[in-house]
Design an enzyme around this catalytic site. Structure first.
Site, PDB file in Angstrom:
ATOM      1  CE1 TYR A 155     -42.055 -23.276  45.954  1.00 36.32           C
ATOM      2  CE2 TYR A 155     -41.481 -21.630  44.302  1.00 36.32           C
ATOM      3  CZ  TYR A 155     -41.517 -22.952  44.722  1.00 36.32           C
ATOM      4  OH  TYR A 155     -41.011 -23.936  43.909  1.00 36.32           O
ATOM      5  CE  LYS A 159     -38.848 -24.423  46.600  1.00 36.62           C
ATOM      6  NZ  LYS A 159     -38.526 -25.838  46.939  1.00 36.62           N
TER       7      LYS A 159
END
Length: 256
Positions: A155, A159
């Site tokens: 994740y 990002k």
């Protein structure tokens, strides 16, 4: 009414930040394609906008599917007549095991949802954004996980990747009238957090401003960056995070 006469496509708009963004941009006059993998939720948000006197319709779209993205955005451009703004809020994180136990499939899935999905949406929307002329804008929702080591390998990597993707797009397409910007939220009170034990209360005390964020906080930032008020801003990563990266960061990281 900064978005009067503008056509806007918002991904992940059935819930949380996406929903708040769709409502905010509609309240400022935009015509909204409310997109979400959860079709009934997208329809519900669109109906809420229409009931308030705005213009919107719901569309079901899975950002991990090129065919779905291409078809949904093409349909939106056809129905709205143009596309002025794309807002990428679709994404997500979920529990993962220790690093040595993470399967390739899980890592790849998180990259697909959070990074490649944004690429797919930009690729599909770009011709219409360029055709709409100067003033077109793309705003993407990242995370402070992309700026600091808060955990979450895939994740956070996804990002972080959004920032350099945004900067490259901004550099390449600014001359064609399209701006690209990224917002990095801190802890936001969405479904992901409200199911946790303390509802964010413990973390709220780590934020210099004394609370975790609300989806509307991010929607307000989106509205600014997507509007003509930010007409000379492109390629930035705007943290909207209650000051956590200036105070309380160490304790929050140490707590995991």
């Amino acid at each position: 009414m900064r978005f009067e006469g503008q056509a806007i496509y918002v991904t992940g708009a059935g819930h949380g930040i996406g929903r708040a963004t769709a409502l905010r941009l509609a309240a400022e006059g935009g015509s909204i394609a409310v997109s979400d993998i959860d079709g009934p939720a997208a329809e519900a948000v669109a109906a809420e906008i229409v009931a308030s006197g705005g213009r919107a319709f719901g569309t079901t779209c899975d950002v991990t599917s090129r065919d779905a993205v291409d078809a949904s955005i093409a349909d939106a451009v056809g129905r709205l007549g143009q596309l002025n703004v794309l807002v990428n809020t679709a994404g997500g994180d979920w529990n993962e095991p220790a690093l040595g136990e993470i399967p390739d499939e899980l890592f790849d899935r998180k990259i697909d949802v959070n990074l490649t999905g944004v690429f797919r949406c930009v690729r599909a929307a770009l011709p219409a954004l360029i055709a709409a002329g100067p003033g077109s804008s793309v705003v993407t929702i990242g995370s402070i996980n992309g700026n600091w080591a808060f955990g979450g390998y895939a994740y956070s990597a996804a990002k972080a990747g959004l920032e350099i993707l945004t900067k490259n797009l901004a550099a390449r397409y600014g001359s064609q009238g399209v701006r690209f910007n990224l917002i990095s939220p801190g802890t936001i009170r969405t479904r992901n957090w409200t199911v946790r034990e303390d509802d964010g209360g413990k973390r709220a005390r780590k934020y210099p401003l004394g609370r975790i964020g609300e989806p509307e906080d991010i929607a307000a930032a989106v509205a600014f960056l997507a509007s003509a008020d930010a007409s000379w801003i492109t390629g930035i990563n705007l943290p909207v995070e209650g000051g956590i990266m200036t105070g309380g960061l160490h304790d929050l990281i140490m707590e995991g």
